[in-house]
Scaffold this active site. Structure first.
Site, PDB file in Angstrom:
ATOM      1  CG  HIS A 160      -2.104  -0.991   1.435  1.00 43.12           C
ATOM      2  ND1 HIS A 160      -2.284  -1.868   2.307  1.00 43.12           N
ATOM      3  CD2 HIS A 160      -3.184  -1.143   0.378  1.00 43.12           C
ATOM      4  CE1 HIS A 160      -3.361  -2.663   2.053  1.00 43.12           C
ATOM      5  NE2 HIS A 160      -3.977  -2.193   0.908  1.00 43.12           N
ATOM      6  CB  CYS A 247      -3.226  -1.972   9.010  1.00 46.06           C
ATOM      7  SG  CYS A 247      -1.513  -1.980   8.147  1.00 46.06           S
TER       8      CYS A 247
END
Ligand code: CIR
Length: 254
Positions: A160, A247
């Site tokens: 990401h 996250c």
């Protein structure tokens, strides 16, 4: 007081999505303990937690960041790039409905919250295997009425955008320059991770304190030398599922 949505690790976490790492056994007790410690640190930093239960059918549900993009005015429910993760949004959407008006990324577009970095009214969105160009366009359209500009940023060799860059102070980002072009972030100040710690760029800024993973002491030293106030925690078991600090929470408010 800022609020953070967190979600307990799934008992099925060993079946998580993996892109860059080989599969390793994940110890459910160790992962729960690390997650509880993470939650405790957020609480100690003045965050109120909204804790959602884990789901045995959703191996990656602990990584709530990917299910929504939250700004003061709105929460955009994502459509995660990995089909196995799309069921994660329902519980988070229900929780967010009490705090923000909602918008949604719609098919066939995809977007993971881990690809979205907000610095003030500037939003950087990673173009990755998980996040499509039309996902970024939909995010831009949802946020434009509130004065946010969204810039697409190519990301290479990591999962990401926020594996490669996070905000570490008001005007400063921490970057792994091998995974993302640093020019995209001008005029922000750019600090680089220690080259021996490529995955160290994922940090979590909470109430002006920077939470970092204890696996990256050299980068932590750089951050301390830059005058930042840091707290290091062990994320090693969560890292086996390619998860890191950002996250595991959705922060509402600064
Ligand atoms: C996945 O591959 O989707 C999960 N195993 C890890 C997601 C980590 N999320 C994040 O970096 N925002």
């Amino acid at each position: 007081m800022p609020i953070a949505i967190t979600r307990a690790p799934s008992p099925a976490m060993s079946r998580c999505e993996l892109t860059h790492l080989p599969r390793q056994a994940i110890d459910p007790d160790a992962v729960r303990a690390q997650h509880r410690r993470y939650e405790r640190v957020l609480t100690e930093l003045g965050v109120e937690l909204v804790r959602l239960p884990g789901d045995p059918d959703l191996p990656d549900c602990v990584f709530v960041e990917d299910t929504a993009v939250v700004v003061d005015e709105l929460a955009v429910i994502t459509r995660p790039g990995a089909p196995s993760r799309r069921g994660e949004t329902a519980a988070v959407e229900a929780a967010l409905a009490g705090y923000r008006p909602l918008a949604r990324i719609t098919a066939p577009a995809t977007l993971d919250g881990g690809d979205v970095l907000r610095v003030g009214r500037r939003i950087f969105a990673g173009l990755t295997q998980r996040t499509s160009r039309d996902g970024i366009d939909q995010l831009g359209a949802a946020l434009a009425p509130f004065g946010y500009s969204v810039t697409a940023v190519p990301v290479d060799r990591c999962l990401h955008l926020k594996s490669a860059v996070t905000q570490v102070a008001g005007g400063t980002v921490l970057v792994n320059p091998d995974w993302v072009e640093t020019g995209a972030f001008a005029p922000l100040e750019v600090l680089a991770v220690d080259p021996t710690e490529p995955a160290a760029a994922n940090t979590l800024l909470v109430n002006r304190v920077l939470v970092v993973a204890s696996a990256y002491p050299r980068t932590a030293e750089r951050l301390q030398r830059a005058g930042l106030d840091i707290v290091a925690i062990d994320m090693s078991e969560l890292a086996k599922a390619e998860g890191a600090l950002t996250c595991c929470s959705l922060l509402l408010g600064d």
